[in-house]
Structure formats: structure tokens, C-alpha cells
Design a protein around this motif. Structure first.
Motif, short mmCIF file in Angstrom:
data_model
loop_
_atom_site.label_atom_id
_atom_site.label_comp_id
_atom_site.label_asym_id
_atom_site.label_seq_id
_atom_site.Cartn_x
_atom_site.Cartn_y
_atom_site.Cartn_z
N LYS A 17 0.83 -1.20 0.00
CA LYS A 17 0.00 0.00 0.00
C LYS A 17 0.87 1.26 0.00
CE LYS A 17 -3.53 1.98 2.99
NZ LYS A 17 -4.94 1.73 2.97
N ASN A 18 1.91 1.27 0.84
CA ASN A 18 2.82 2.40 0.92
C ASN A 18 3.59 2.61 -0.38
OD1 ASN A 18 3.03 3.98 3.46
ND2 ASN A 18 3.08 1.94 4.34
N LEU A 19 4.07 1.49 -0.95
CA LEU A 19 4.82 1.60 -2.21
C LEU A 19 3.92 2.11 -3.33
CD1 LEU A 19 6.94 -1.68 -2.05
CD2 LEU A 19 7.77 0.66 -1.80
N LEU A 20 2.67 1.61 -3.36
CA LEU A 20 1.73 2.06 -4.39
C LEU A 20 1.44 3.55 -4.23
CD1 LEU A 20 -0.78 -0.94 -4.57
CD2 LEU A 20 0.84 -0.24 -6.32
N ARG A 21 1.34 4.00 -2.97
CA ARG A 21 1.07 5.42 -2.73
C ARG A 21 2.23 6.27 -3.25
NH1 ARG A 21 -0.73 5.94 2.74
NH2 ARG A 21 1.48 5.92 3.22
N ASP A 22 3.46 5.79 -3.02
CA ASP A 22 4.63 6.49 -3.54
C ASP A 22 4.61 6.59 -5.05
OD1 ASP A 22 5.68 7.05 -1.11
OD2 ASP A 22 7.23 5.49 -1.14
N LEU A 23 3.99 5.57 -5.69
CA LEU A 23 3.91 5.57 -7.15
C LEU A 23 2.72 6.39 -7.66
CD1 LEU A 23 4.65 1.79 -7.85
CD2 LEU A 23 6.23 3.71 -8.09
N GLY A 24 1.98 6.96 -6.72
CA GLY A 24 0.85 7.82 -7.10
C GLY A 24 -0.50 7.13 -7.09
N PHE A 25 -0.55 5.89 -6.61
CA PHE A 25 -1.83 5.18 -6.51
C PHE A 25 -2.29 5.16 -5.06
CE2 PHE A 25 0.66 2.99 -9.89
CZ PHE A 25 -0.08 3.41 -10.98
N SER A 26 -3.19 6.09 -4.71
CA SER A 26 -3.57 6.14 -3.29
C SER A 26 -4.94 5.54 -3.03
CB SER A 26 -3.50 7.58 -2.78
OG SER A 26 -4.11 8.43 -3.71
N TYR A 101 4.59 -11.11 -12.41
CA TYR A 101 4.92 -12.01 -11.30
C TYR A 101 6.14 -11.44 -10.58
CZ TYR A 101 5.04 -16.67 -9.04
OH TYR A 101 4.98 -17.72 -8.16
N VAL A 102 5.98 -11.10 -9.32
CA VAL A 102 7.08 -10.55 -8.53
C VAL A 102 7.36 -11.50 -7.36
CG1 VAL A 102 7.78 -8.66 -6.98
CG2 VAL A 102 6.59 -8.14 -9.12
N VAL A 103 8.62 -11.95 -7.20
CA VAL A 103 8.93 -12.84 -6.07
C VAL A 103 9.39 -12.03 -4.86
CG1 VAL A 103 9.41 -15.07 -7.14
CG2 VAL A 103 11.21 -13.36 -7.09
N LYS A 104 8.91 -12.44 -3.70
CA LYS A 104 9.34 -11.83 -2.45
C LYS A 104 10.65 -12.46 -2.02
CE LYS A 104 4.59 -11.40 -0.70
NZ LYS A 104 3.63 -12.00 0.25
N PRO A 105 11.58 -11.75 -1.40
CA PRO A 105 11.50 -10.32 -1.12
C PRO A 105 11.76 -9.49 -2.39
CG PRO A 105 13.60 -11.21 -0.37
CD PRO A 105 12.83 -12.36 -0.92
N GLN A 109 11.67 -0.67 -6.63
CA GLN A 109 11.97 -0.50 -8.05
C GLN A 109 11.33 -1.61 -8.89
OE1 GLN A 109 13.32 2.07 -9.38
NE2 GLN A 109 13.26 1.21 -11.45
N VAL A 110 11.46 -2.86 -8.43
CA VAL A 110 10.89 -4.00 -9.17
C VAL A 110 9.37 -3.86 -9.25
CG1 VAL A 110 10.41 -6.48 -8.99
CG2 VAL A 110 12.75 -5.66 -8.78
N LEU A 111 8.74 -3.53 -8.13
CA LEU A 111 7.28 -3.39 -8.12
C LEU A 111 6.85 -2.30 -9.11
CD1 LEU A 111 4.83 -4.59 -6.53
CD2 LEU A 111 4.86 -2.48 -5.20
N GLU A 113 8.52 -1.17 -11.78
CA GLU A 113 8.74 -1.62 -13.17
C GLU A 113 7.61 -2.52 -13.66
OE1 GLU A 113 12.39 -3.79 -13.58
OE2 GLU A 113 13.56 -2.04 -12.97
N LYS A 114 7.24 -3.50 -12.81
CA LYS A 114 6.23 -4.48 -13.24
C LYS A 114 4.87 -3.82 -13.43
CE LYS A 114 9.47 -7.22 -12.98
NZ LYS A 114 10.27 -7.29 -14.19
N ILE A 115 4.53 -2.90 -12.52
CA ILE A 115 3.24 -2.23 -12.62
C ILE A 115 3.20 -1.37 -13.90
CG2 ILE A 115 1.78 -0.44 -11.59
CD1 ILE A 115 2.50 -1.62 -8.87
N GLU A 116 4.30 -0.64 -14.14
CA GLU A 116 4.36 0.21 -15.34
C GLU A 116 4.24 -0.63 -16.61
OE1 GLU A 116 7.93 2.42 -14.74
OE2 GLU A 116 6.91 3.98 -13.56
N LYS A 117 4.94 -1.77 -16.60
CA LYS A 117 4.93 -2.65 -17.77
C LYS A 117 3.51 -3.16 -18.05
CE LYS A 117 7.72 -6.41 -19.54
NZ LYS A 117 8.52 -7.55 -19.16
N ILE A 118 2.81 -3.53 -16.96
CA ILE A 118 1.44 -4.04 -17.12
C ILE A 118 0.54 -2.96 -17.72
CG2 ILE A 118 -0.63 -4.76 -15.84
CD1 ILE A 118 1.26 -6.30 -13.95
N PHE A 119 0.66 -1.72 -17.21
CA PHE A 119 -0.22 -0.67 -17.71
C PHE A 119 0.12 -0.28 -19.14
CE2 PHE A 119 -1.13 0.17 -13.14
CZ PHE A 119 -2.44 -0.32 -13.23
N GLU A 120 1.44 -0.32 -19.45
CA GLU A 120 1.86 -0.05 -20.82
C GLU A 120 1.15 -1.02 -21.78
OE1 GLU A 120 6.09 -0.45 -21.76
OE2 GLU A 120 6.39 1.12 -20.24
#
Lengths: 124, 262
Positions: A17-26, A101-105, A109-111, A113-120
Motif C-alpha cells: 500500500k505504501n509503495l503504491l502510494r509512492d507511485l501515485g496510486f492512493s 509475477y514478482v517474487v518476495k523479497p 523498483q521491481v514493483l 517496473e512491473k506495474i508500469e509494464k502491465i499498464f503499458e
């Protein structure tokens, strides 16, 4: 952009949730497994789903299959963020129609990239 | 174990000896003698079987006592060791969750303080540059001085606050020491339970040999495979670097997905 975060650990939901908020998704909501998430997805207007794999109740892979089988939800972009790291599982998720698909941990940056790629791909 | 081998050896030598005698008796047509031999064989087998079952029961009982699994036995403490271990692990989950939330609380409280100071500094910096270029009039300068003064105060306050939060974040990591101790104790218990279970399985296999019980290995394997169903997931891989069937990081995942046309 309304996003549903599904993970059985509240701390992991909070991190995402925090990382998404940093990316502008609140505009995010949370569910702790597939069983809780599915009715939320069916009744709300979500644009994106981030889900863990291993959860009590309905697992993330089963949730993904339900989403792809639903007329209303079949086009919903799904990002799997999970500790499951077997090649067979990643192939299984790909065959079930996962968009990323993102593996933990993982890192912020990875999160991102993957989100941007999906929306692209979804928008392009 | 030695006594089991002896009783099994005794049974096997009796079996061999009586088998020959049995064939001889039958060949000579002495059926009464043959039936008597079969009876003796049965008795030896039963005696061995009872002995092994007895040993197994005793061992099982002592395992139950040593792990205090059954709360009704007098030796049991308030809680069994297994229940205790489960509670200890729940404590680990609670402690790590608390530490993670405390850390995130402090980060979330620190971020706006730093962002506020950064915004204030940026605004001041622009006006300060104008002052350096002598573009600021006397009245405006008085206002600028006040703003610099208040920024210095804010900066000191913010600094104190964030430094305090950083210190608290450091302290929130003390869970590692506590959970580490708990996990080490539970690991020791699991190892002990495993070696005792192994002992029980070895004793049970002696009973199986006396009783001539054969287990369906295929069925056991099928049951084990069912437990491994991938839908449930396996959780984090501990030896990812040593396993071929497991990815070792995000780069591996990306390579695999791109090979699938992603």
C-alpha cells in the motif's frame, strides 16, 4: 485507479500500500484472502489486482482463475506478489493468465517496473 | 533394539528348523506331529509379536510422557511441550508483526516531517538566491529573515523528531534477539520429536516383520504427492540457490516469463 491488495499478512499489505502510494496510486483497498477478495472484486469497480499466492481460504492462483473465468472480471490486470518461487508455479500462473509475477523479497523498483509494464501493455 | 533382533533371530531360526521337521513329518505321514510343529511355530511368532508390541507401547507411552502431549497424565505440566511450542511460535508471529508495524508507523510519521522541511527549504532557497542577487527590497528582506528564523526552528524540531524516530526504529529491531531464542528452542524440540518418532517407527517395523504386514508404498507415496499439490503453495524456498526447479530471484522470473512470450 482503484487497486485491491490481497495478502494474508497485514504488514505485507501495508508495505505494498505504501509503495503504491509512492507511485501515485492512493486509492487502494485490502483483503486477506481470495474468499474475501472475490466478492469485493465482483461488487466494486477495481482497475488492478495485486495478490499473494499462499493464503488460507482461497489461494491467489485460485483467485486468479476465478477472475479469468468471470465475464465481468476477465480483463482485470493481475500482478502476483509472492514467495512461491518454483518454476512450475510461475508457468502455472502464466498459463492461468497472470499479467506480472514478482517474487518476495522484492524492491520498490521491481514493483514499480512491473506495474508500469502491465499498464503499458493494457493501454497499448 | 538388540533384544528385538534376538527375538526376531530366535523366531527365524525356529521357523527354519521347524520348516524342515514339518516337511519330514508330512513326508512320513505323521500329521499329528506336523500339527504340533505348526502350533509351536505359531506360539513362537505370537510370543515375539507380543514382546514387540509391548516394547512399542512402552516406548510410545514414554514418548507421550516426555513430550507431555496428554494433559491428563500426572507428569504433564500446565501445557504440553507441543502446545507450548505452538504458543511460542504464535508469539514470534505477534512480535515480528508488532515490530514491522511499529517501524512502518515511525517511517510514516517521519516522511511528512522531512517532506515539509524540504518544501520549506526549496521555497526559501529561491528567495535566498534573489537576495544574493540583491533583488530583495528592505521590507521583503525583513519578512525573509523571519522565514529563515522560523525555518531554523522547524528544522531543529524536525531533526529531533526524525532522529527520535530513527532511534525507535533501531529499538524495534530487538524482536530478532527474542524471536531467535524462541525459534532455537522450538527447533531443538522438533529435532528431539523427530528422533523419537524415528525410534518408534523402527520398533513398529519389528512388529510388522513378526506379523508379516506389508505396507502399500505406492499408496503412501500417492498420499504424499497429494499433500504437495501446487495450488496450496510452498512458501519461501530456503535452498533456492541449490535447486534447479526454483528461481533464484526476480531476474530468473523475468527470464522464464519472457521465454514464455511475456
Amino acid at each position: 485507479m482503484k487497486i485491491l491488495i490481497v495478502d494474508d499478512f497485514s504488514t505485507m499489505r501495508r508495505i505494498i500500500k505504501n509503495l503504491l502510494r509512492d507511485l501515485g496510486f492512493s486509492n487502494t483497498e485490502e483483503a486477506d484472502d481470495g474468499t474475501t477478495a472475490l466478492p469485493m472484486l465482483e461488487n466494486g469497480h477495481y482497475d488492478f489486482l495485486v495478490t499473494d499466492w499462499n493464503m488460507p481460504g482461497m489461494s491467489g492462483i485460485d483467485l486468479l482463475r476465478k477472475v479469468r473465468a468471470s465475464d465481468k472480471l476477465r480483463a482485470l490486470p493481475v500482478l502476483m506478489v509472492t514467495a512461491e518461487a518454483k518454476r512450475d508455479q510461475i508457468i502455472e500462473a502464466a498459463q492461468a493468465g497472470v499479467n506480472g509475477y514478482v517474487v518476495k523479497p522484492f524492491t520498490a523498483q521491481v514493483l514499480k517496473e512491473k506495474i508500469e509494464k502491465i499498464f503499458e501493455r493494457v493501454n497499448g | 533394539m538388540n533384544s528385538s533382533q534376538t527375538s526376531l533371530g530366535e523366531f527365524e531360526s525356529t521357523l527354519k528348523k521347524h520348516a524342515q521337521e514339518l516337511v519330514e513329518s508330512l513326508e512320513r505321514g505323521r500329521f499329528g506331529e506336523a500339527v504340533q510343529l505348526i502350533h509351536e511355530l505359531n506360539q513362537t511368532r505370537d510370543r515375539g509379536l507380543y514382546q514387540e508390541v509391548g516394547k512399542l507401547t512402552r516406548e510410545l507411552h514414554s514418548a507421550i510422557v516426555s513430550f507431555q502431549i496428554d494433559p491428563t497424565i500426572p507428569q504433564a505440566e500446565e501445557v504440553s511441550q507441543i502446545t507450548d511450542a505452538t504458543e511460542r511460535l504464535s508469539y514470534v508471529v505477534k512480535l515480528t508483526e508488532g515490530a514491522a508495524n511499529r517501524t512502518m508507523d515511525l517511517v510514516e510519521e517521519s516522511t511528512p516531517v522531512l517532506n515539509g522541511l524540504a518544501t520549506e527549504a526549496n521555497a526559501l532557497s529561491a528567495d535566498w538566491q534573489r537576495f544574493m542577487r540583491r533583488e530583495v527590497a528592505a521590507t521583503e528582506f525583513r519578512d525573509l529573515v523571519k522565514r529563515v528564523d522560523s525555518f531554523l526552528t522547524h528544522s531543529a524540531e524536525g531533526n529531533r523528531k526524525v532522529a527520535g524516530h530513527l532511534n525507535d526504529i533501531l529499538l524495534a529491531q530487538d524482536y530478532q534477539d527474542l524471536t531467535g531464542q524462541v525459534i532455537k528452542r522450538v527447533t531443538a524440540l522438533v529435532t528431539e520429536v523427530e528422533s523419537n518418532l524415528l525410534k518408534l517407527v523402527m520398533m513398529a517395523s519389528q512388529v510388522d516383520r513378526f506379523a508379516g504386514i506389508q505396507h502399500d508404498q505406492d499408496q503412501l507415496r500417492a498420499e504424499k504427492d497429494r499433500e504437495k499439490h501446487p495450488t496450496r503453495g510452498e512458501g519461501p524456498q530456503i535452498h533456492a540457490d541449490k535447486r534447479e526447479d526454483v528461481v533464484s530471484g526476480q531476474d530468473d522470473v523475468d527470464d522464464l516469463l519472457s521465454s514464455l512470450g511475456f
